[in-house]
Every structure is written in structure tokens, then in C-alpha cells.
Enzyme design. Structure first.
Site, PDB file in Angstrom:
ATOM      1  N   ILE A 324       6.798  -3.958   0.612  1.00  0.00           N
ATOM      2  CA  ILE A 324       5.938  -4.292  -0.541  1.00  0.00           C
ATOM      3  C   ILE A 324       4.626  -4.896  -0.032  1.00  0.00           C
ATOM      4  CG2 ILE A 324       5.652  -5.931  -2.467  1.00  0.00           C
ATOM      5  CD1 ILE A 324       8.495  -5.434  -3.273  1.00  0.00           C
ATOM      6  N   GLY A 325       4.741  -5.790   0.937  1.00  0.00           N
ATOM      7  CA  GLY A 325       3.529  -6.411   1.475  1.00  0.00           C
ATOM      8  C   GLY A 325       2.601  -5.368   2.072  1.00  0.00           C
ATOM      9  N   TRP A 327       2.525  -2.224   1.591  1.00  0.00           N
ATOM     10  CA  TRP A 327       2.057  -1.269   0.570  1.00  0.00           C
ATOM     11  C   TRP A 327       0.714  -1.727  -0.014  1.00  0.00           C
ATOM     12  CZ3 TRP A 327       0.918  -1.695  -4.639  1.00  0.00           C
ATOM     13  CH2 TRP A 327       0.775  -0.501  -5.344  1.00  0.00           C
ATOM     14  N   HIS A 328       0.534  -3.074  -0.080  1.00  0.00           N
ATOM     15  CA  HIS A 328      -0.694  -3.583  -0.686  1.00  0.00           C
ATOM     16  C   HIS A 328      -1.934  -3.346   0.177  1.00  0.00           C
ATOM     17  CE1 HIS A 328       2.129  -5.728  -3.306  1.00  0.00           C
ATOM     18  NE2 HIS A 328       1.157  -5.703  -4.168  1.00  0.00           N
ATOM     19  N   GLY A 329      -1.751  -3.100   1.455  1.00  0.00           N
ATOM     20  CA  GLY A 329      -2.931  -2.831   2.260  1.00  0.00           C
ATOM     21  C   GLY A 329      -2.638  -2.893   3.743  1.00  0.00           C
TER      22      GLY A 329
END
Lengths: 475, 345
Positions: A324-325, A327-329
Site C-alpha cells: 500500500i505504501g 503503491w502511493h509513489g
């Protein structure tokens, strides 16, 4: 094209008019217009990257059709790998190539080796993290036999490129959205009316809440400036960023969902009053729901979920939050952001696994002291983790934390003047916490409703000074 | 559907009212130039100073001045508000025009030079403000009426790529101003009455002054707002430098094209590098590597083109103090005088 822009203010009514008055003959016409509108919406930013959407859509359409025709396990696995390979390949190349190359080189330099690497000047295609996840989920669901593949190319392409959610979600599932593209949409007054109000509320969240707080947040996070401020000012800055990012992204989602309703499409809820969550697990059931459920369904459960004991569950949660982390950038700050949430989540899991149901203060006007404490603590954890999210680098984030916890705690925050924005916002959201959005006020008499609508519209027009991109366009 | 459309129409009175008031009042002269500026230009040409209380459209005033001028000024300064205090007494010329433009971008430079050339008013000597912000692609535009037609014409002559907004973006900017709630309230609550008055004074309480040569004699009002002034001096976003990471190559092309054009017209050029307030320079400007890149560039380019330079980003060698500055980027007349006198002859 930005939602809060003049171009979109012309685009949306135009497409609405064409959809219901010109292309309303049958579902094929409706889908044809939706597809053209989606591609035009995307091409407004950069037409060249339309090809990526086409590649991703076509791959999953063809793979899924083949999956529908074969029961041979090996062949089905190969087909699934093709879908995952193409989508993750696009995502990996356009979003993460430079990050992995640089991290690889940095890792070697730490042990004394210097290696020559070549980074590429790659333009980041907007929305790629959203539409690749959406198309992948379709192939996975077909592979698992959860849904039947469609033969309708036009409907499938329209579903992938539906303009309201193309750039920043919600990340839709084929099981919810695709069937809606397979039948003719019929105008529903109540749905369209609610959609219009949801768009208005989304604009308010973006233009009035997020952009106003954004000015102070940008100032506090700009290089070096946070060195000069007191701890309370920096803490308030982190709180403001939490409200900003919520206003920005929930605002986008509300506009997207509202636009969908105008065209008779029901998109999934993406934010469900997350700021009133009583623990971090509840928070992730209410924050970016479409991503959280995506990783739950396609990663956490296949990894074993909670079925293989506590230790394995902790490991699974760790993997999921790191993804998830990331995925953000493509930045270590996002990985650490994920790691912080993983720690919060696992601490909760190991200490008290009691699942909170319903919303805070469900049967009363105000929360109990216990609920208030829980909400406050959860929000504080979220706001603190966002320092990592917002910082340009890990060093900057640690500088910010270090100044926040060491600098002059008796000082009055210099940004106290902005506090009225989150207070106003919290009050509105709290009062309307059981609704899908804050402008669901049909219980009020008309003479009271319309001044509220006018007030919100005027606030948006008052604070709209320039077209600010949504934070999540960078994802 | 009918009910939906009728209900949606209930929202339109708000939009229609705002658009009507904004368009008819046109507080910021976005839709048409301020008609009083013709009169202001005539007052200036007759040698009068002009007082005003509200912000005005500087682009249109310069255009009006150029169109009404019958004789060319021997010397002209072309720059942004950083040059606004340069006046004929400091420069030591009787025939001098300060054609500064708010938040000037190279677009404005090209447009003004085009107008001067069209009217055969190009001066013998032109002081060209050579600020680093000219090469910052993120430099904000002024809200006023714009001068795109002259810019596009000049860009065609110099065969430059047109950087600034296409027709759609211009339409979009005007439309957002048309429906701006802020403009609407300004239109409703602003004090009625004329903005400009002819005067022979150089200082009036609660007024600002345009001198007959186009210059302005400093911004007295900041002195009564020391807190605001301090904020401006310490502002890390001064000149949008927080967004300034490299000099834009197309803007460099614009500047070099303009210089070549002026030299081809036998205009003697002098470059003016406006300094920053000492604190601003130490805290922000000196920390941003793009300013070192810019310094190298202006030194090499002025040497190559044989153009004399005065001023500099660093106020310390120029012996400028806090008193010589209006705020972070604007010098008082005393400051400009020091800089002008410090030039090597």
C-alpha cells in the site's frame, strides 16, 4: 482535465446532454459516448498515454475471453501471468523503474561498491496505478471464476475508461461496474439529483478545505522552513495536511461518484467518514476503501489472511501495508508511511483485536469520552504518519519530526488562524456522519436546503482562484 | 429528466448574478481596459503626476502611453515592479519613460518592444531589467488585461515558440474570473468613485502616485505595516523561487531574441540586475542553486553581447541596507539611486 476547472465545467454538461438526449438510443450508443468521453478526458492531459489504457484494456479483455474458453489449469495460469505481467510491467516501468534502479545503486554504495546505473527520463502517466489495478482485478476474478468474462469489447473499454474514476479512482471491480455497462442506463431523478449534490460537496472539500489548508501545509513543508517553527505549529501543520489530503481525495471521490450518478452509474464508496475511526483497523475500513479492499481480496487473503495463525497474519499485514505504501509513489517515504501503518495495525492486532462495528456515537449526538479518546488517538497516528507521506525525502521527514518534538512546546502555533477550517469541516462531517455525503439534507425544508446549497456554491466560487491538481494525480 | 433540469436551473441565478456583476463592474478590468487610463496617459504626457488608491492595469496604461506619445523618449527602462522607482532625476534624463509592468514576464517585454517599434518610438538607450524571474516558467501572470496580440506578433517576427496561453487557456482564465466569488464581493463592496486624480504632488496620504515619467516613488504604505513587510522579506516563495529549479531554455531564447532585435535596431542596451533585500538574499536566494546558474548566465551573455550591466542579486557589495528596500524585492528610490551610481562607467 481537472474536476475543479473551467474545462470540466463545460465538458460535464456537454457529455451529460449528449448522453441523455443524443446517444440515448441503446446501450451501444451510450457506451460509445462514454468511451469517447473517457478518452477525450484523458487526452486533454496527454493523448500519447491513451495507448497504455488501450494496451491494458485489450490485454485483459483478450486474456479473460481465453480464460472463459479453457479449463486447463496450466493454460489458465499462463493467461493470468500474461495479464499480471503486462499490467505490472507497465506500472513497474512507468512508475517504479527509476526508483528501483536508484535504490539498487544506493544499496550497493552502502557496502562500498559503486555501480553505474542509467535512469530514464520517464513521464508518469496519470491514473496508471488506478486503471491497471482495475483491469488486473477483472482478469483475476475471471480466473477465480467469480465473474464471467464479457464478449462486449465496447462495454469493457467503456468500463475501464469511465472518465469520473479514470485518474484517481475509486478502483472499481468488474463485478460491480461492468454489469452496469452491459445494460441500458435509464435516467433516475433521485440518483442524478444526489449525484449533483455529491459533486458540489466534493468541490467544497477540494477547493475550500483542501486548497486553503494546502497553502499553509506547503509553506511548513517547504525546504528548511520547518526548522524555524515551534512544535505546536508543526504538529498543527501535520493535522492540517491530514485534513487537506482527506478533503482532496475524498473530494475527488465524491465528484467522481456524483458524476457517475449523473450517468446512471453507481460507483463504490471510497471514503466513509474515516476521520471518526476509533482504531487503525476501522480507519482502513473507511479510508480509500477501494484500494484497501483490493489488497485484501487480491493479496492478503491469497497470502493466507488470518487463517494460518497470528505470526503469519502479522507477516501478511506487513506485506500488504508495504505494498500500500509503495503503491502511493516511488519513494522510500511512502514505504515508511506503509510501515508505520503496519506497526499501528499489528500493535492493535496483538493487543486488542476487538472489531469496531458501526460508526462512532451511532445512537447519540456526541461521542463518549472513550470514543473521543479513540478517535483522537487514531487521527493523531494518521496525521503523524502523513509527515512521512508529505515529505520530499526521509531526511526531511525526520527533520520535521525532530523539530516537532523538540522545538519550543510552550509557543502558540503561528498557523492557529487556519484552525477554523478543520473545525468547521469536522462539525459538518460529524453531523452528517451517517450519510454518504454532507449535502444529503433532504429532511430539511426546501427554504432551508437551498440557502445551504447556495452557500456551498458561493464558497466554492469564492475560494476557487486557480486550478490546483489533486494530490492523488501523482499516484 | 424535466424535473432534474428545472431543479438544476434553480442554481443558475447565483451564477448569472455573479457573472453579470463581475462583467458589468469589471473591477479588475479583465474584460476591457479601464477607460480612465486614456486620460491618465494624457495627464502623464502633459507632465502631471497621477494619484490612485486601487490597483490598476499597468499593461493597458503603458499601451495607452505609447499610443499617445508623439515623440520618442531618449531613454526607457523596461522591467517589472522591481524597476518602478527608477525615475528621470536618478537616471539624469529629461526624456525618460519607465515602462515597468506588474510581475513582468518576457511576454510583456516583447509586447512593449513590438508596440514601441510599430510607433517608431524605440529609444536610443534602453535599460533592460535582467531579473532571474524572467527565466522562471512558473512566474505568475498578472490578473489584468493582457497584451497577447503584440506578444504573438513579436514572437512571429523573432521566430520564437509561443509560450504563453493558447486561446483556450485564455478563455478559461477569463471564465474563472467571470464567476469569481471574490471579484463579486469586491465589486459589491468597493468604494465608489474615480480611482485616478491628477496631482502635482509626489506623496499623498493613503494614495500612491504615478509620476509623469511612469515611475512610482516607493510604497509608503508598507512602512505602516512593518509586520507584513517582515513577512514579505522572509517569504520563502518570493518570486516563486520555491518552484524555480532551472532556467527555462525557451525563455532564454525569448530573451536572447529580444536583445538581438533591439541591437539590430541600433538601441544601446544596459542590463539592470535588481538586488534582493539583504535578509531575503541571505535566507533564501543564496540557498537556491538556480541563482548561481543565473549569475553565470547573465555574466557570460552580457560579455558576449557587449552590454554593460549594473546592479546584482547580492545587495551587500552595493551597500544597500534595510532602508533602501520597500520589501524583499523592491528598492526605494534611494536604493535605486545607490545602484545606479555604483555602476562602472
Amino acid at each position: 482535465m481537472l474536476f475543479a476547472s473551467v474545462s470540466f465545467a463545460i465538458f460535464l454538461p456537454l457529455v451529460f446532454f449528449l448522453f441523455w438526449f443524443v446517444f440515448n438510443k441503446n446501450v451501444r450508443w451510450q457506451n460509445a459516448l462514454t468511451l469517447m468521453a473517457g478518452y477525450a478526458f484523458y487526452a486533454w492531459w496527454d493523448w500519447r498515454f491513451l495507448s497504455l489504457i488501450v494496451i491494458s484494456s485489450l490485454t485483459d479483455f483478450l486474456v479473460s475471453r481465453q480464460l472463459g474458453k479453457t479449463n486447463e489449469p496450466l493454460k489458465r495460469k499462463v493467461l493470468l501471468i500474461i495479464s499480471l505481467g503486462v499490467n505490472l510491467g507497465l506500472l513497474g516501468f512507468f512508475k517504479y523503474y527509476n526508483f528501483f534502479i536508484e535504490s539498487f545503486a544506493d544499496a550497493f554504495s552502502l557496502i562500498g561498491y559503486s555501480i553505474n546505473t542509467t535512469t530514464l527520463n520517464i513521464i508518469f502517466p496519470l491514473g496508471i496505478s488506478f486503471y491497471t489495478f482495475q483491469t488486473m482485478s477483472y482478469s483475476i476474478d475471471v480466473y477465480r471464476g467469480k465473474i464471467q468474462p464479457t464478449d462486449n469489447l465496447l462495454a469493457f473499454f467503456s468500463y475501464v475508461s469511465f472518465f469520473p474514476q479514470l485518474l484517481a479512482g475509486p478502483i472499481e471491480r468488474a463485478s460491480n461496474l461492468l454489469p452496469q455497462f452491459l445494460k441500458k442506463r435509464v435516467f433516475d431523478y433521485a440518483l442524478a439529483r444526489d449525484g449533483l449534490l455529491q459533486i458540489l460537496w466534493g468541490l467544497f472539500q477540494k477547493v475550500v478545505i483542501a486548497d486553503l489548508l494546502g497553502a499553509n501545509v506547503d509553506f511548513l513543508f517547504s525546504n528548511q522552513s520547518h526548522m524555524e517553527f515551534s512544535g505546536p505549529t508543526l504538529l498543527l501543520g501535520a493535522v492540517f495536511f491530514a485534513i487537506q489530503i482527506y478533503g482532496d481525495w475524498a473530494g475527488y471521490s465524491n465528484i467522481a461518484i456524483g458524476c457517475g450518478k449523473l450517468f446512471g452509474i453507481r460507483l463504490m464508496t471510497n471514503f466513509d467518514m474515516p476521520l471518526f475511526s476509533r482504531d487503525i483497523a476501522e480507519f482502513w475500513r473507511r479510508w480509500h476503501i477501494s484500494l484497501a479492499t483490493w489488497v485484501k481480496d487480491y493479496m492478503y487473503i491469497p497470502l493466507g489472511g488470518n487463517r494460518k495463525g497470528k505470526t503469519r497474519q502479522v507477516i501478511n499485514i506487513t506485506i500488504v501495508f508495504l505494498v500500500i505504501g509503495l503503491w502511493h509513489g516511488p519513494n522510500w517515504t511512502f514505504v515508511l508511511f506503509g510501515l508505520m501503518h503496519c506497526i499501528f495495525y499489528n500493535v492493535l492486532l496483538l493487543s486488542n483485536n476487538q472489531k469496531k462495528t458501526g460508526i462512532a456515537a451511532e445512537n447519540s449526538i456526541l461521542p463518549s469520552l472513550r470514543e473521543l479518546y479513540q478517535i483522537g488517538l487514531t487521527f493523531l497516528c494518521f496525521a503523524l504518519s502523513l509527515v512521512m507521506f508529505r515529505a520530499d525525502s526521509v531526511t526531511q521527514a525526520f527533520d520535521y519530526y525532530s523539530n516537532m518534538f523538540s522545538a519550543n512546546w510552550l509557543a502558540i502555533p503561528t498557523n492557529l488562524g487556519y484552525l477554523y477550517i478543520p473545525i468547521l469541516f469536522f462539525i459538518i462531517e460529524w453531523v452528517q456522519r451517517k450519510k454518504k455525503h454532507a449535502l444529503q439534507i433532504s429532511a430539511l425544508p426546501k427554504w432551508l436546503r437551498w440557502p445551504v446549497y447556495y452557500g456551498v456554491m458561493f464558497s466554492v466560487l469564492y475560494y476557487f482562484t486557480r486550478e490546483n491538481p489533486f494530490i492523488y494525480f501523482q499516484i | 429528466m424535466k424535473k432534474f433540469l428545472i431543479n438544476s436551473l434553480l442554481a443558475t441565478p447565483l451564477f448569472i448574478t455573479i457573472a453579470y456583476i463581475n462583467y458589468s463592474q469589471d473591477v479588475y478590468h479583465i474584460f476591457s481596459p479601464d477607460p480612465q487610463l486614456k486620460e491618465v496617459a494624457e495627464w502623464m504626457l502633459s507632465g502631471s503626476n497621477v494619484s490612485y488608491t486601487r490597483s490598476y492595469d499597468r499593461v493597458s496604461l503603458v499601451n495607452e502611453f505609447i499610443q499617445r506619445s508623439e515623440e520618442k523618449s531618449d531613454w526607457i527602462i523596461l522591467g517589472s515592479s522591481k524597476s518602478m522607482t527608477a525615475n528621470k532625476d536618478i537616471i539624469g534624463r529629461t526624456s525618460f519613460f519607465n515602462s515597468w509592468i506588474k510581475q513582468a514576464r518576457l511576454k510583456d517585454y516583447l509586447a512593449i518592444v513590438y508596440s514601441l517599434d510599430q510607433e517608431n518610438l524605440l529609444p536610443d538607450t534602453l535599460i533592460l531589467e535582467f531579473s532571474p524571474h524572467l527565466f522562471n516558467i512558473h512566474q505568475k501572470a498578472a490578473r489584468h488585461h493582457e497584451n497577447y496580440d503584440s506578444y504573438f506578433a513579436m514572437a512571429d517576427i523573432l521566430d520564437l515558440p509561443k509560450l504563453y496561453p493558447n486561446r483556450w487557456n485564455r478563455f478559461s482564465m477569463k471564465t474563472s474570473q467571470l464567476f469569481s466569488g471574490r471579484n463579486f464581493l469586491d465589486a459589491l463592496f468597493r468604494k465608489p468613485g474615480k480611482n485616478f486624480q491628477q496631482t502635482d504632488q509626489t506623496s499623498l496620504p493613503n494614495h500612491r502616485i504615478i509620476q509623469s515619467d511612469g515611475s512610482e516613488p516607493g510604497k509608503e504604505y508598507y512602512k505602516s505595516q512593518p509586520k507584513r513587510r517582515k513577512e514579505l522579506i522572509l517569504d520563502e516563495e518570493v518570486d516563486n523561487q520555491h518552484l524555480y529549479h532551472e532556467m527555462d531554455p525557451t525563455l532564454i531564447k525569448h530573451f536572447e531574441g529580444l536583445v538581438a532585435f533591439l541591437q539590430s535596431k541600433n538601441v544601446s542596451l544596459i542590463f539592470y540586475i535588481p538586488p534582493y533585500h539583504p535578509e531575503t538574499f541571505n535566507i533564501t536566494i543564496n540557498q537556491n542553486p538556480v541563482f548561481a546558474e543565473y549569475t553565470k548566465y547573465y555574466q557570460a551573455f552580457s560579455t558576449k553581447m557587449k552590454v554593460p550591466v549594473f546592479g546584482g542579486l547580492d545587495p551587500h557589495p552595493l551597500k544597500l541596507t534595510d532602508n533602501d528596500f520597500i520589501d524583499a524585492t523592491h528598492t526605494e528610490p534611494s536604493g535605486f539611486r545607490k545602484i545606479w551610481l555604483s555602476r562602472s562607467h
